[in-house]
Design a protein around this motif. Structure first.
Motif, PDB file in Angstrom:
ATOM      1  N   ILE A 177       0.837  -1.193   0.000  1.00 52.28           N
ATOM      2  CA  ILE A 177       0.000   0.000   0.000  1.00 52.28           C
ATOM      3  C   ILE A 177       0.876   1.249   0.000  1.00 52.28           C
ATOM      4  O   ILE A 177       0.640   2.207  -0.721  1.00 52.28           O
ATOM      5  N   VAL A 179      -8.038  -2.188  -0.642  1.00 50.79           N
ATOM      6  CA  VAL A 179      -7.007  -1.421   0.046  1.00 50.79           C
ATOM      7  C   VAL A 179      -7.552  -0.702   1.279  1.00 50.79           C
ATOM      8  O   VAL A 179      -6.933  -0.690   2.336  1.00 50.79           O
ATOM      9  N   TYR A 189      -7.069  -6.031  -4.421  1.00 51.41           N
ATOM     10  CA  TYR A 189      -7.110  -5.918  -2.969  1.00 51.41           C
ATOM     11  C   TYR A 189      -8.050  -4.799  -2.544  1.00 51.41           C
ATOM     12  O   TYR A 189      -8.098  -3.750  -3.183  1.00 51.41           O
ATOM     13  N   THR A 207      -4.711  -2.010  -5.699  1.00 52.25           N
ATOM     14  CA  THR A 207      -6.138  -1.942  -6.012  1.00 52.25           C
ATOM     15  C   THR A 207      -6.404  -2.682  -7.307  1.00 52.25           C
ATOM     16  O   THR A 207      -7.354  -3.466  -7.414  1.00 52.25           O
ATOM     17  N   GLU A 235      -0.208   2.035  -4.042  1.00 54.09           N
ATOM     18  CA  GLU A 235      -1.577   1.718  -3.677  1.00 54.09           C
ATOM     19  C   GLU A 235      -2.415   1.333  -4.891  1.00 54.09           C
ATOM     20  O   GLU A 235      -3.168   0.363  -4.866  1.00 54.09           O
TER      21      GLU A 235
END
Lengths: 293, 234, 360, 430
Positions: free
Chosen positions: C216, C230, C228, C224, C220
């Motif tokens: 992350i 996030v 995931y 994504t 990030e």
């Protein structure tokens, strides 16, 4: 229970308080908007303004001289701060600048104690403005009215200046994309230094103007610094218009809270900050990119 | 004219933080030339321009502009010496008006070429916020901004046609041609290899931070191996 | 290697090196050292038990804050909230129903986890500094609620948080009839609790979950794109971090015998951030070193009246010349002393260049 | 008590050099202490043999030296040291003194750690501090664990809490057998003002106070007494601590009342008084308050805005007694500043410690704690006597002062206009 008249008075007092807040945050928001620097030493520069002011007045200079000279001296201090401690940090995480400026705030506080001692200083308002006037049932000292007027004109001038002048255009562009401004042929590091110095001058001006109404002590920076940050966050980080509007908003909130729930004034300010961030994450006037106009 | 090429990049190595992006890269641009730099995404084209402009200075090697070293200079100094960058994604100032964008750039130097003659489309929109312009108009504005200010001798054009409709691409290439005709030296980074090679006198092919080919634009345009291996054109 | 592993490779090199075998051995050694040293210190310099207990507590605070701050890249300015909630919960429980260690610590952990979950869930809506300011705002609201004893006013009670006086006279813990009131016992209690928590935190950081957190920070968007959630990871990370911070607070309050609004104040959050930055952000072990350094520094410095001056100068010089903090410096010196020297010279030259206005 | 002055001949060389002979000599003090606590002779002998602390007395200052309380912390240290270093040849009770000090930063956790450190590492015999009530509350449990090891002297009346709105007679406070307050005990600078005000200022009052426990406590004690005397509280105006702009809060002051009773300290007092004046409220209401409202340090910064303010405090630097003049001059010589109330009460803490240690002939905390109750002190504020039951604090005269302008550029000063004699706080121990 609370009459109309009381509400009117709370409004006036709130706006007046908001104006002093605007004076405090004007420089802070410029620096944040342009340089992404969270300057925890802004309160210290404000404090230095008050101390320089006291010293100049005590040394026999007039208040009016102090009003000009002290902010300039604070500007020089700001300039040195920027050149020697902030320039090496541009491009790094804003966190580091927070730590450095907190360090500077400590250094300034201790230096002030060293030079002026720990007791509060007497900063007398100019004798010319000793009288008082009544506005809508609220008594103002003439000095207070002067500060109100001065601040309004100053803030309006900065506002218009940012929108209408070439320098304003340059600052807006720098806030948006400093690298590009540099590539267009402007020395951005000088722009930054200049802005930081101007911000320091504004802080110093706030110190001289508010000093006579407040306790001038080595810890006066601490009482204003967090509130100032709450305001620029509420206004939209680094957005000048937003910061001014937020100042007035927080002023009004304080005015009403002081009337109705005096114990919870501060709590309401932070609650407002949280709500604004949740509802409009970029602040009332903010844009994702940060724009000083 | 001096014997020096306008721009000589000599064996530069450039890093982004810890990652090494350009390796011993050299190229030259002669006076009045239009030189293209072509290569795949991430090959280091933009980084080359940024290195020249001083935005991402090289760690090693030299960059000579009119025979003088500029690799240690700050971007604004390089701009004032006559190098101008029209960056990728244009990077105009969206909240400022067209006129403010132009005036701002002009304020950094003395050139007051009336860019509105060259870009009539901008003339009509002087008071419009730049952010509200169409992509093509924004590109015109970015180029216009690169031409005012300090006298421009070398124009670094980064992907000027990226994301534009074919009709607009044509307009932009006309502008580039006109600039060449006016004697402005151009280093052009262009995704659209065919267009680049048409516009350019010479071209360099860059791959993973190294120059792997150099030839006249026409030559490369007709070299199937180059087209296929380096540009993915079949 | 999975794509994810590859994604994490860049930064993984730095953390793995420290929290890998060598780092963990070092931690175990420190743990054993502290365990063995206890009786010796008790005899020759009792007070150092107090200092070391504080060091351990703040080390836990710093490492748990670093898990979100440096490791996940969520700059929390509001961890004082959980630190203080941990302390207040201990006060409520020990002054009330029970002094049982397990019950109290578990309640404190639960309470701070709840607060962290709430603050985290609300705050992850903002990114970067906006996240920071949201957490700050919530922590300040909690501080003011405690300072004004809002709960007591709402419920009409005499006192609940005790307002600006806080809640005094927190007794020590008790477990199976053993009292942890004395400093010596408390030192060992802290050592064990902090030891367990640090081990858990390192475990978490090195787990698959921890790798996602690091991902992350690194990128990030890519996470994504890989599917995931996030936001959920962020909230969980914040909650985990806040829980351990709450445990740190739960250890601190009985040590100083008071739960006080100052433990919820923004300066407490700032203390944690300072420890992280001074120690070496994102390394997990660095912040613990930072906590020890700052705690001991204050211990010695507060003897002189103007010690804030030295603290200020320390902040400024460290940030400018030691951006990697103490951990960065140690790593470099350990890797190659020669390189460290040339790094220092380069840092000096770079400083001069930047002061002259060069932005690179 | 005049006897005490006869010890003058015994004043030390250093005292004479500095031209500020202490009015109490060792001989005089012993005699007074002896008289004051007749029952301790037996303890004395025993303590002489068992004296625990060796030959030196170690004094630890646990006061704020950074942040808003810095000045107060400095004053506490300066006041204590003035007595020891300038007047007692660096000794307390005939024993050499060693000082340590630590910055509490006004933080309770830090204060508690410092108490711990002073006890376990420094092994101090006497702790002096703190200033903040919350810090003192945090220090208390640590000190209570070690009542056999040290004596706790509080130059400021602190560390007690009781719920808001408690009737004065029902107030019960935390007591520690070795805690001795040498300053004020909440009641003293607040309630006596009610007696003065009802006679002189009117029977309708607005209570303005800093919105934290000390504000409620001082304010509450005044209110209880004022109402008991038939006065009416026309309104309450709490203002958050650390407020910079009081004007929004001052709108709540009901101008139809006769006067305002204010409880603010430090920079809050400066801001409040200045802005009270600035908003023109001084034209409609008298301003009175706890002594801290118009303290010596604040007056300089408050300037003309403070003129006319009434306040109650046991110590007034302008007090026109020989003893006080000497103290003020001595303090000014060393510290280049007028003493404030903290300097005086800390100076007196040194006097108490000196007398007690000498009498005990050692530093055993329990022995010292045994002799302090009932001790009489020749303070710059006037004679006072420590209570002989817990909570230990001075039974002392309280000055009602009025701020008057001075000629020239000098800041205004407090003039004592009335004295309420032998005030004792009517508190019980919890």
């Amino acid at each position: 229970m609370v009459g109309f008249e009381a509400l009117v008075r709370a409004t006036i007092l709130g706006l007046q308080f908001g104006t002093t807040l605007a004076l405090l945050v004007a420089g802070l928001t410029l620096v944040f908007g342009l340089m992404d620097v969270i300057n925890l030493a802004h309160g210290s520069l404000y404090m230095l303004g008050a101390y320089f002011g006291v010293t100049l007045v005590d040394a026999g200079g007039s208040f009016w001289l102090a009003l000009v000279v002290a902010p300039v001296a604070v500007g020089v201090v700001g300039l040195l701060m920027e050149v020697f401690t902030l320039r090496p940090l541009y491009g790094r995480e804003p966190l580091y600048q927070i730590l450095v400026t907190l360090g500077l705030a400590f250094v300034v506080e201790e230096s002030v104690k060293e030079v002026w001692g720990t007791s509060a200083q007497n900063f007398a308002a100019p004798a010319v403005l000793a009288g008082s006037i009544d506005i809508a049932g609220v008594t103002y000292s003439q000095y207070q009215a002067f500060v109100l007027l001065f601040t309004t004109v100053l803030v309006a001038a900065i506002w218009v200046g940012l929108e209408r002048t070439n320098v304003g255009v340059l600052l807006q562009a720098t806030a948006h994309d400093p690298e590009m401004v540099d590539a267009l042929g402007f020395d951005v590091s000088r722009v930054f230094t200049g802005v930081f110095a101007v911000s320091a001058v504004l802080a110093g001006l706030a110190g001289v103007l508010l000093g006579p109404a407040r306790a001038v002590t080595p810890s006066m920076w601490f009482n204003v610094v967090l509130l100032a940050f709450a305001i620029i966050v509420i206004g939209g980080l680094g957005n000048f218009r937003g910061a001014i509007v937020a100042s007035l908003l927080v002023g009004l909130l304080t005015g009403y809270a002081a009337l109705l729930v005096p114990s919870y004034t501060e709590l309401l300010v932070f609650a407002l900050m949280a709500v604004v961030l949740l509802v409009r994450p970029a602040g009332i006037f903010g844009t994702a990119t940060g724009d000083p106009g | 004219m001096s014997a020096h090429p306008v721009l000589a990049v000599e064996g530069i190595d450039t890093y982004y933080g810890r990652s090494h992006v350009l390796f011993d890269l050299s190229l030259e641009v002669g006076a009045g030339e239009t030189v293209a730099l072509i290569g795949n995404n991430g090959a280091g084209k933009t980084t080359t321009l940024r290195s020249i402009m001083g935005l991402t200075p090289p760690e090693r090697g030299r960059i000579l502009f009119r025979g003088e070293e500029i690799q240690g200079c700050k971007p604004n100094e390089i701009r004032r010496r006559g190098v101008s960058l029209v960056p990728e994604d244009r990077r105009i100032f969206p909240s400022l008006t067209v006129a403010e964008n132009v005036e701002l750039a002009a304020a950094a130097g003395s050139t007051t070429t009336d860019v509105y003659d060259r870009f009539p489309v901008l003339d009509d929109r002087r008071d419009q916020r730049a952010g509200t312009l169409s992509g093509g108009e924004q590109q015109m504005l970015a180029i216009a901004r690169g031409l005012v200010g300090p006298p421009t001798e070398l124009l670094l054009l980064d992907e000027p046609t990226e994301g534009l409709a074919p009709q607009i691409v044509e307009d932009v290439s006309e502008v580039v041609e006109a600039l060449t005709d006016d004697g402005i030296t151009i280093l052009l980074v262009e995704q659209n290899a065919e267009l680049a090679l048409e516009l350019a006198d010479r071209a360099y092919v860059i791959e993973t931070g190294r120059i792997v080919h150099e030839a006249g634009g026409d030559e490369l345009l007709h070299d199937p191996e180059v087209l296929e291996t380096h540009l993915g054109v079949r | 290697m999975t794509v994810l592993d590859r994604l994490l490779d860049r930064s993984g090199a730095r953390t793995d090196e420290v929290l890998g075998r060598r780092g963990r051995v070092a931690l175990v050694l420190v743990f054993c050292g502290l365990a063995v040293a206890g009786p010796v210190i008790d005899v020759i310099a009792t007070f150092w038990l107090h200092v070391l207990t504080r060091v351990m507590i703040f080390a836990l605070f710093a490492i748990s804050l670093d898990l979100v701050f440096g490791y996940t890249g969520l700059p929390s300015f509001g961890h004082a909230a959980m630190f203080g909630v941990g302390g207040y919960t201990v006060a409520f429980v020990t002054l009330g129903p029970t002094q049982n260690l397990l019950v109290t610590i578990a309640t404190a952990a639960l309470a701070s986890a709840t607060v962290a979950l709430l603050i985290g869930w609300l705050s992850v809506r903002g990114t970067g500094l906006f996240f920071a300011f949201l957490t700050l705002a919530f922590a300040q609201v909690l501080y003011l609620v405690a300072f004004n004893d809002l709960p007591a006013q709402l419920l009409g009670a005499d006192k609940i948080t005790g307002g600006d006086n806080g809640l005094v006279g927190i007794p020590g813990y008790e477990l199976f009839g053993v009292e942890f009131g004395g400093l010596f016992e408390y030192y060992y209690l802290t050592l064990v609790v902090v030891g367990i928590c640090v081990a858990l935190l390192i475990r978490i950081a090195n787990s698959e979950f921890g790798r996602v957190l690091q991902g992350i920070r690194e990128n990030e968007d890519r996470l994504t794109a890989l599917g995931y959630d996030v936001t959920r990871y962020k909230v969980i990370a914040f909650t985990v971090s806040g829980t351990f911070t709450g445990v740190a607070g739960a250890l601190y309050a009985p040590l100083v015998r008071i739960a006080h609004p100052s433990q919820l104040f923004w300066l407490t959050s700032a203390d944690g951030i300072i420890m992280i930055l001074v120690g070496g952000i994102g390394t997990l072990w660095g912040p613990m070193v930072g906590a020890a350094f700052i705690t001991v520094f204050e211990e010695f410095a507060t003897v002189v009246g103007n010690w804030h001056l030295y603290l200020g100068v320390l902040f400024v010089t460290m940030v400018i010349f030691l951006p990697g903090g103490i951990a960065g410096a140690i790593s470099t010196v350990a890797r190659s002393p020669r390189e460290a020297l040339s790094n220092a010279r380069r840092a000096g030259r770079r400083y001069v260049r930047r002061v002259r206005g060069d932005r690179h | 008590m005049i006897k005490i002055l006869d010890g003058r001949d015994a004043s030390t060389e250093s005292e004479r050099q500095h031209g500020r002979a202490g009015t109490t000599s060792r001989g005089g003090r012993s005699r007074r202490a002896f008289l004051a606590s007749a029952g301790t002779t037996a303890a004395l002998g025993v303590a002489g043999c068992l004296g625990s602390g060796g030959d030196t007395v170690k004094v630890g200052f646990a006061v704020a030296q950074s942040g808003a309380y810095t000045l107060l912390g400095e004053s506490v240290i300066n006041g204590f040291k003035l007595r020891v270093e300038e007047e007692l040849d660096g000794q307390l009770g005939g024993r050499d003194v060693e000082f340590v000090s630590q910055d509490t930063e006004g933080d309770p956790g830090t204060g508690s750690s410092i108490a711990q450190e002073f006890i376990t590492r420094e092994e101090v015999d006497v702790i002096v501090g703190s200033i903040s009530g919350a810090v003192a509350s945090a220090m208390r449990p640590v000190i209570e664990d070690h009542v056999d090891d040290l004596v706790w002297l509080c130059p400021v009346g602190i560390g007690w809490q009781w719920p808001m709105d408690t009737p004065t007679d029902d107030v019960s406070v935390s007591c520690t057998s070795t805690q001795f307050i040498t300053g004020d005990a909440y009641y003293q600078p607040s309630a006596p003002m009610a007696d003065f005000a009802i006679e002189n200022l009117g029977d309708s009052c607005v209570l303005a106070f800093a919105d934290y426990s000390a504000g409620y406590q001082y304010g509450g004690l005044f209110r209880n007494r004022f109402e008991e005397l038939g006065g009416d509280i026309a309104g309450e105006v709490p203002v958050p601590v650390g407020t910079e702009d009081y004007k929004p809060y001052l709108q709540n002051v009901d101008t139809s009342a006769d006067f305002v009773f204010g409880m603010f300290a430090g920079s809050d007092a400066i801001n409040f008084v200045k802005q009270f004046h600035e908003t023109g409220l001084h034209e409609e209401l008298d301003l009175s308050g706890v002594g801290f409202l118009a303290e010596a340090d604040a007056l300089g910064a408050q300037g003309d805005a403070a003129v006319g303010t009434y306040s109650a405090l046991p110590y007034t630097p302008g007090k026109d007694t020989e003893r006080n003049q000497e103290f003020v001059e001595a303090y000014q010589d060393v510290n280049d500043r007028e003493p404030n109330v903290y300097a005086c009460t800390s100076y007196d803490a040194a006097q108490v410690a000196d007398t007690a240690i000498e009498e005990v002939g050692g530093t055993d905390a329990n022995d010292i704690a045994d002799v302090i109750p009932g001790i009489e002190v020749d303070s710059p504020r006037g004679y006072f006597e420590m209570t002989d039951s817990m909570p230990y604090h001075p039974v002392q005269d309280v000055d009602i002062r009025r701020v008057v302008a001075t000629e020239g550029d000098a800041p205004p000063t407090n003039e004592v206009i009335d004295t309420i004699e032998r005030v004792k706080a009517p508190f019980d121990c919890a």
